[in-house]
Design a protein around this motif. Sequence first.
Motif, PDB file in Angstrom:
ATOM      1  N   LEU A   1       0.842  -1.201   0.000  1.00 14.69           N
ATOM      2  CA  LEU A   1       0.000   0.000   0.000  1.00 14.69           C
ATOM      3  C   LEU A   1       0.878   1.253   0.000  1.00 14.69           C
ATOM      4  CD1 LEU A   1      -2.920  -0.804   2.477  1.00 14.69           C
ATOM      5  CD2 LEU A   1      -2.740  -1.245   0.032  1.00 14.69           C
TER       6      LEU A   1
ATOM      7  N   ASN B   1      -8.170   1.223   7.919  1.00 15.21           N
ATOM      8  CA  ASN B   1      -9.139   0.134   7.741  1.00 15.21           C
ATOM      9  C   ASN B   1     -10.322   0.295   8.668  1.00 15.21           C
ATOM     10  OD1 ASN B   1      -8.029  -1.435   5.748  1.00 15.21           O
ATOM     11  ND2 ASN B   1      -6.681  -2.515   7.176  1.00 15.21           N
TER      12      ASN B   1
ATOM     13  N   THR C   1     -10.965   0.867   1.942  1.00 13.94           N
ATOM     14  CA  THR C   1     -11.710   0.186   0.878  1.00 13.94           C
ATOM     15  C   THR C   1     -12.770   1.066   0.228  1.00 13.94           C
ATOM     16  OG1 THR C   1     -13.091  -0.670   2.635  1.00 13.94           O
ATOM     17  CG2 THR C   1     -11.482  -2.183   1.689  1.00 13.94           C
TER      18      THR C   1
ATOM     19  N   MET D   1      -7.932   5.689  -4.926  1.00 13.17           N
ATOM     20  CA  MET D   1      -6.799   6.582  -4.686  1.00 13.17           C
ATOM     21  C   MET D   1      -6.996   7.942  -5.325  1.00 13.17           C
ATOM     22  SD  MET D   1      -3.124   4.818  -4.657  1.00 13.17           S
ATOM     23  CE  MET D   1      -3.431   4.052  -6.207  1.00 13.17           C
TER      24      MET D   1
ATOM     25  N   HIS E   1     -11.907  -6.787   9.014  1.00 10.70           N
ATOM     26  CA  HIS E   1     -10.981  -5.660   9.064  1.00 10.70           C
ATOM     27  C   HIS E   1      -9.622  -6.034   8.478  1.00 10.70           C
ATOM     28  CE1 HIS E   1     -13.825  -3.686  11.903  1.00 10.70           C
ATOM     29  NE2 HIS E   1     -13.453  -2.680  11.145  1.00 10.70           N
TER      30      HIS E   1
ATOM     31  N   ARG F   1      -9.603  -5.946   4.764  1.00  9.93           N
ATOM     32  CA  ARG F   1      -9.619  -4.642   4.109  1.00  9.93           C
ATOM     33  C   ARG F   1      -8.254  -4.250   3.549  1.00  9.93           C
ATOM     34  NH1 ARG F   1     -13.512  -0.805   7.785  1.00  9.93           N
ATOM     35  NH2 ARG F   1     -15.230  -0.652   6.307  1.00  9.93           N
ATOM     36  N   THR F   2      -7.197  -4.595   4.273  1.00  9.44           N
ATOM     37  CA  THR F   2      -5.868  -4.180   3.825  1.00  9.44           C
ATOM     38  C   THR F   2      -5.510  -4.757   2.460  1.00  9.44           C
ATOM     39  OG1 THR F   2      -5.164  -3.853   6.075  1.00  9.44           O
ATOM     40  CG2 THR F   2      -3.421  -4.103   4.449  1.00  9.44           C
TER      41      THR F   2
ATOM     42  N   VAL G   1      -7.378  -6.125   0.291  1.00  7.60           N
ATOM     43  CA  VAL G   1      -8.373  -5.802  -0.714  1.00  7.60           C
ATOM     44  C   VAL G   1      -8.229  -4.360  -1.185  1.00  7.60           C
ATOM     45  CG1 VAL G   1     -10.817  -5.360  -0.978  1.00  7.60           C
ATOM     46  CG2 VAL G   1     -10.059  -7.570  -0.191  1.00  7.60           C
ATOM     47  N   SER G   2      -7.935  -3.459  -0.250  1.00  7.41           N
ATOM     48  CA  SER G   2      -7.765  -2.076  -0.713  1.00  7.41           C
ATOM     49  C   SER G   2      -6.491  -1.958  -1.539  1.00  7.41           C
ATOM     50  CB  SER G   2      -7.805  -1.080   0.437  1.00  7.41           C
ATOM     51  OG  SER G   2      -7.027  -1.526   1.511  1.00  7.41           O
ATOM     52  N   GLY G   3      -5.466  -2.748  -1.185  1.00  6.72           N
ATOM     53  CA  GLY G   3      -4.252  -2.772  -1.994  1.00  6.72           C
ATOM     54  C   GLY G   3      -4.564  -3.212  -3.416  1.00  6.72           C
TER      55      GLY G   3
ATOM     56  N   TRP H   1      -6.439  -0.484  -5.217  1.00  5.36           N
ATOM     57  CA  TRP H   1      -5.612   0.652  -5.622  1.00  5.36           C
ATOM     58  C   TRP H   1      -4.637   0.289  -6.737  1.00  5.36           C
ATOM     59  CZ3 TRP H   1      -4.198   2.616  -0.026  1.00  5.36           C
ATOM     60  CH2 TRP H   1      -5.333   3.220   0.531  1.00  5.36           C
ATOM     61  N   LEU H   2      -4.091  -0.938  -6.664  1.00  7.19           N
ATOM     62  CA  LEU H   2      -3.140  -1.358  -7.696  1.00  7.19           C
ATOM     63  C   LEU H   2      -3.821  -1.454  -9.056  1.00  7.19           C
ATOM     64  CD1 LEU H   2      -1.128  -4.033  -5.690  1.00  7.19           C
ATOM     65  CD2 LEU H   2      -0.208  -1.918  -6.637  1.00  7.19           C
TER      66      LEU H   2
ATOM     67  N   GLU I   1      -6.392   0.125  -9.881  1.00  7.60           N
ATOM     68  CA  GLU I   1      -6.729   1.515 -10.239  1.00  7.60           C
ATOM     69  C   GLU I   1      -5.510   2.157 -10.905  1.00  7.60           C
ATOM     70  OE1 GLU I   1      -7.850   3.828  -6.806  1.00  7.60           O
ATOM     71  OE2 GLU I   1      -7.722   5.683  -7.951  1.00  7.60           O
ATOM     72  N   GLU I   2      -4.332   1.881 -10.344  1.00  8.64           N
ATOM     73  CA  GLU I   2      -3.099   2.421 -10.912  1.00  8.64           C
ATOM     74  C   GLU I   2      -2.879   1.910 -12.328  1.00  8.64           C
ATOM     75  OE1 GLU I   2      -2.312   5.214  -9.375  1.00  8.64           O
ATOM     76  OE2 GLU I   2      -0.266   4.716  -9.987  1.00  8.64           O
TER      77      GLU I   2
ATOM     78  N   PHE J   1      -5.215   3.607 -14.564  1.00  4.94           N
ATOM     79  CA  PHE J   1      -4.815   5.016 -14.651  1.00  4.94           C
ATOM     80  C   PHE J   1      -3.687   5.184 -15.657  1.00  4.94           C
ATOM     81  CE2 PHE J   1      -2.222   8.552 -12.881  1.00  4.94           C
ATOM     82  CZ  PHE J   1      -3.174   9.556 -12.918  1.00  4.94           C
TER      83      PHE J   1
ATOM     84  N   ILE K   1     -14.630  -5.786  -2.672  1.00 10.46           N
ATOM     85  CA  ILE K   1     -14.726  -4.734  -1.655  1.00 10.46           C
ATOM     86  C   ILE K   1     -16.164  -4.647  -1.129  1.00 10.46           C
ATOM     87  CG2 ILE K   1     -14.716  -2.218  -1.358  1.00 10.46           C
ATOM     88  CD1 ILE K   1     -12.155  -2.235  -3.146  1.00 10.46           C
TER      89      ILE K   1
ATOM     90  N   GLU L   1     -17.335  -5.044   2.683  1.00 15.27           N
ATOM     91  CA  GLU L   1     -18.092  -3.990   3.373  1.00 15.27           C
ATOM     92  C   GLU L   1     -19.369  -4.558   3.993  1.00 15.27           C
ATOM     93  OE1 GLU L   1     -17.021  -0.787   4.057  1.00 15.27           O
ATOM     94  OE2 GLU L   1     -15.246  -1.853   3.352  1.00 15.27           O
TER      95      GLU L   1
END
Lengths: 134, 527
Positions: free
Chosen positions: A13, A87, A109, A113, B304, B307-308, B310-312, B315-316, B318-319, B322, B346, B350
Amino acid sequence: MKKILIVEDEEVLLNVLKDRFEADDWEVSVAHDGEEAIQAIEKESSKSKFDLVLLDLLMPKKDGFSVLRDIKNNPELKNLSIIVLSNLGGDEDIKKALALGAKDYFVKTQHPMSEIVEKAKKYKSGGASAKTKN
Amino acid sequence: MNIFFIIPAVISIAVFLWILISRFKKSADQDVKKYLLALESASNHIIITDVNGMILYANKGAEKMTGYNLEEMKGNTPRLWGGLMPGEFYKKLWQTKKDKLQVFSGEIKNRRKNQDEYFALMRISPIIDQKGNLTGFVSTEEDITERKQKEEELRVEKNKLVEAKAKNEAILASMGDGLFAVDREGRVIMINAQAERLLGVLKNNVLDKYYYEAWHMENEKGAAIPLEKRPVQVVLSTGKRTETMTPADYVYVRKGDTRLAVAFTITPILVGGAVSGAVVVFRDGTMEKEIDRAKSEFISIVSHQLRTPVSGLGWLTEELEFDSKNLTSKQKKYVKDLVTLSKRLIGLIEDLVNFSKIELKTPAISEIKSIEINDFIGEFVKEMEAYAALKKHTIILKKEVSGPLIVETSEKALSKVLQNLISNAIDYSPKNTPVMINADKADGFVKILISSKGTAISKEEQSHLFEKFYRTEEAKKIKPEGMGLGLYIAKVIIEEAGGKVGLGSADSEEVVFWFTIPLKEAMINKN
């Protein structure tokens, strides 16, 4: 160039955030836990200040709430703009962070970004604060 | 001495004696006759035997009772109608009357000539002459068959009762659940062993005591539950059965202040429609509760933690999207798919987080503000339109009620409910069909109806729709990745907001889900 400190214990991250902010013309410093964050902030404040700190909450050694508390209690640092990126998404966590001086709060989540980078643009040291969002 | 004087004197004395004796004899004969008459007419059975038991005489009562006449009896012993008792009985009888010359009495079973058996109270007295010799026996029998039968019936009934009672007690004692019953005033009238153990009381100390004095009840947080709110009291006053499926907010406080979370069923005892008491069956819910809590905590931690990464992932991708100008068109498509998948992941997480929050009793509703429903739904639908378009649906918003409809709740919670219901309507209806949203007002509530063409939901499925993790077979086919939490979360939120959620029609033509929220009081008065 605007300066940002990204505090995040997850290497993946941290890297992707770093890349994205650098692509958006930020000078990026990183910290992997609360202790490193405080060191970096104090070291920087003697020269010039960070324009923004992006702060994780759940971290080893020293968590984000403690970092917020330390900064709030330090008169020299209390105007530092901090955005929490965590989180934790509970209302209590959000309220607690805002009460400790965080300018904004993102749940990892729930926000792409691009949204975070966009929001970050509005911050400059001591400058305007954005509306609370969670 | 002059002999002529002596003879007449002797003669006269003799005559006198003869007269005396004859008179005496006459009166004695008369007495015997009288006695015989009395014997004859006595309704009791009376016989006279010689020393060996041979019958010499039997009265009418004896003839009637045994069914044998005197002629038949003569030359026989009473064994003619007897002999049914054990040998010991007769042995003792003979010892008593003949050896000890005492009166024997006892209950005896005999048999009449017609073979009917009867019970009699028998009494045998030895007859002893002036010289002290045994000359025979007088025996009487009193028929006690009827009394005996009644006694027997009573004994059988009593045994049955004892048996039934023992059976009931065995059932109650071996029940794994605690059970007690109270009368109309709340006095304990029964308590089983398990209840004694669970409540930490002794039967003898609580019987006839008021249950609310015998043991206390508080809620999970340790506040005493007032008497009128105690479930038993509610059942006594309403006469309605009540049941908790899982350990609810009720905790018994035992001796030494240890606590016991309970789940119970309370049934009123109704006599002619009036409540005359209640029966409480309860079980120790500590373990269940602990498992439930641990499960929720587990889900909370896992979600919880999830989330880490999954958000990674989010974002990846998304990058990648992008910065995708150097990718081939195939790679670009992969990236797009990655974005879709990570968004779906995600969403699932949630849901899990929301679910764990609800389970851990974090209020689902916070930051309450006044919300104008028409505007709020209008805005919300705008946000949902993109999603609907993606799925080739249109959302049609109909307002039945004009003017401000103000409710007081949390925007976040209300969004979640709308989100779950509208996305369900979109996901589970055929492409190119509309999703309709109506608002209505009734009895101080605003009612929102979300209708779509759908798949019919069976009655059986309808009864489970709002349970957590429940999914209909059809839903699993249409959207395999769903978790069955959307409706459950909507229900919890709406009920916390003081409203209701439900299903209107559920055939293939139209599926309607609705929910209500109380309107802000002031606005009701104004309209």
